[in-house]
Design a protein around this motif. Structure first.
Motif, PDB file in Angstrom:
ATOM      1  N   THR A  41       0.817  -1.215   0.000  1.00 24.85           N
ATOM      2  CA  THR A  41       0.000   0.000   0.000  1.00 24.85           C
ATOM      3  C   THR A  41       0.850   1.265   0.000  1.00 24.85           C
ATOM      4  O   THR A  41       0.475   2.277  -0.581  1.00 24.85           O
ATOM      5  N   GLU A  42       2.016   1.205   0.673  1.00 24.11           N
ATOM      6  CA  GLU A  42       2.921   2.355   0.648  1.00 24.11           C
ATOM      7  C   GLU A  42       4.236   1.995   1.342  1.00 24.11           C
ATOM      8  O   GLU A  42       4.318   1.032   2.104  1.00 24.11           O
ATOM      9  N   THR A  55      -4.557 -12.756   3.155  1.00 24.20           N
ATOM     10  CA  THR A  55      -5.286 -13.406   4.260  1.00 24.20           C
ATOM     11  C   THR A  55      -6.195 -12.432   4.999  1.00 24.20           C
ATOM     12  O   THR A  55      -6.977 -12.850   5.857  1.00 24.20           O
ATOM     13  N   GLY A  56      -6.081 -11.133   4.683  1.00 23.25           N
ATOM     14  CA  GLY A  56      -6.879 -10.126   5.376  1.00 23.25           C
ATOM     15  C   GLY A  56      -6.103  -9.349   6.424  1.00 23.25           C
ATOM     16  O   GLY A  56      -6.597  -8.337   6.939  1.00 23.25           O
ATOM     17  N   LYS A  57      -4.890  -9.796   6.762  1.00 21.90           N
ATOM     18  CA  LYS A  57      -4.052  -9.082   7.719  1.00 21.90           C
ATOM     19  C   LYS A  57      -3.364  -7.896   7.060  1.00 21.90           C
ATOM     20  O   LYS A  57      -3.206  -7.827   5.845  1.00 21.90           O
ATOM     21  N   ARG A  58      -2.895  -6.975   7.905  1.00 22.16           N
ATOM     22  CA  ARG A  58      -2.118  -5.826   7.440  1.00 22.16           C
ATOM     23  C   ARG A  58      -0.921  -5.679   8.367  1.00 22.16           C
ATOM     24  O   ARG A  58      -1.093  -5.544   9.590  1.00 22.16           O
ATOM     25  N   THR A  59       0.286  -5.721   7.821  1.00 18.38           N
ATOM     26  CA  THR A  59       1.487  -5.583   8.636  1.00 18.38           C
ATOM     27  C   THR A  59       2.489  -4.678   7.942  1.00 18.38           C
ATOM     28  O   THR A  59       2.331  -4.314   6.775  1.00 18.38           O
ATOM     29  N   ALA A  60       3.538  -4.324   8.683  1.00 18.23           N
ATOM     30  CA  ALA A  60       4.639  -3.525   8.153  1.00 18.23           C
ATOM     31  C   ALA A  60       5.898  -4.386   8.130  1.00 18.23           C
ATOM     32  O   ALA A  60       6.229  -5.049   9.124  1.00 18.23           O
ATOM     33  N   LEU A  61       6.605  -4.372   7.008  1.00 19.60           N
ATOM     34  CA  LEU A  61       7.855  -5.106   6.867  1.00 19.60           C
ATOM     35  C   LEU A  61       9.023  -4.137   6.811  1.00 19.60           C
ATOM     36  O   LEU A  61       8.869  -2.999   6.359  1.00 19.60           O
ATOM     37  N   ASN A  62      10.174  -4.594   7.270  1.00 22.15           N
ATOM     38  CA  ASN A  62      11.375  -3.781   7.115  1.00 22.15           C
ATOM     39  C   ASN A  62      12.515  -4.668   6.631  1.00 22.15           C
ATOM     40  O   ASN A  62      12.522  -5.884   6.836  1.00 22.15           O
ATOM     41  N   LEU A  63      13.486  -4.035   5.984  1.00 24.65           N
ATOM     42  CA  LEU A  63      14.555  -4.784   5.338  1.00 24.65           C
ATOM     43  C   LEU A  63      15.511  -5.439   6.326  1.00 24.65           C
ATOM     44  O   LEU A  63      16.228  -6.382   5.972  1.00 24.65           O
ATOM     45  N   GLU A  64      15.553  -4.959   7.576  1.00 22.03           N
ATOM     46  CA  GLU A  64      16.481  -5.525   8.557  1.00 22.03           C
ATOM     47  C   GLU A  64      15.994  -6.847   9.129  1.00 22.03           C
ATOM     48  O   GLU A  64      16.792  -7.766   9.371  1.00 22.03           O
TER      49      GLU A  64
END
Length: 238
Positions: A41-42, A55-64
């Motif tokens: 999304t951004e 699956t309906g979840k929303r999370t934030a990922l980071n490269l580390e």
């Protein structure tokens, strides 16, 4: 040195909203299983990748901490057509150029399609190779990532030669975004990129051709086929 703000801007340019994300592994508590697909999304101001998972979840990922792959959306093509005109200086039998040029437009320019296209490509700067005219776009809005690239080209329609801004779009333009894009490209045709191009000599046969992308007289840039200019609208093809 690349500042963090420039890094975030770079990531937003490379990975626009709508890109698909494959989660390979996640060291944090796992709200979604490894191997799940989602939609980006951004990239937020902290450099995290915000994902709506299938699956309906929303999370934030980071490269580390996270391992994932991002697949950019397939670009759509948007062609913006506009009229061209040229000036042809013919050499006489002694090799001197005529003082007064022949004014050419439409079908009169058609025989020079290959020459004009080659000249347009030669006029590109090295930094324009990837994104074309969008390399110089300086506004901080959605067009910076929605429009992947834009290049000036020429195209033949019913025997008439037309100028064209050939654009790759990663996501449909909304609201006044199409108008802002055409305004920007019209500025490049008249006062920016096109101003330098119209001074470029194009050797053709026994003369020299100068081509103007913009002439200021009832000039318009349209999303429709040239023979259908009376019907406005945005035309995209995957």
């Amino acid at each position: 040195m690349l500042t963090f703000q420039k890094y975030v801007h770079f990531m937003r340019t490379q990975f626009p909203p709508g890109s698909r994300v494959l989660l390979l592994s996640n060291d944090q508590p796992k709200p979604v299983p490894d191997g799940t697909m989602g939609t980006l999304t951004e990239v937020d101001s902290a450099g995290r990748f915000l994902v709506n998972w299938d699956t309906g979840k929303r999370t934030a990922l980071n490269l580390e901490d996270d391992h994932f792959r991002i697949f950019q959306p397939e670009p759509m093509e948007l062609k913006l057509h506009f009229p061209l005109h040229g000036e042809l200086y013919i050499r006489n039998e002694w090799g001197d150029l005529a003082d007064d040029p022949e004014e050419l437009a439409g079908s009169e320019l058609a025989p020079y399609l290959g020459d004009i296209r080659e000249a347009l490509q030669e006029n590109q700067l090295p930094e324009e190779q990837e994104r074309g005219l969008m390399h110089w776009y300086r506004e901080s809005d959605a067009l910076t990532w929605k429009v992947k690239s834009a290049f000036f080209d020429v195209e033949l329609h019913d025997g008439q030669l037309w100028g064209m801004a050939d654009c790759e779009i990663l996501e449909p333009l909304e609201g006044d975004e199409l108008n802002r894009l055409t305004t920007y490209l019209a500025g490049q045709a008249s006062d920016g990129w096109g101003e330098g191009f119209e001074q470029q000599e194009i050797p053709v046969g026994r003369g020299l051709l100068y081509v103007h992308l913009w002439d200021g007289q009832d000039w318009e840039m349209s999303t429709t086929e040239p023979e259908q200019h009376e019907s406005p609208g945005m035309e995209m093809a995957p």
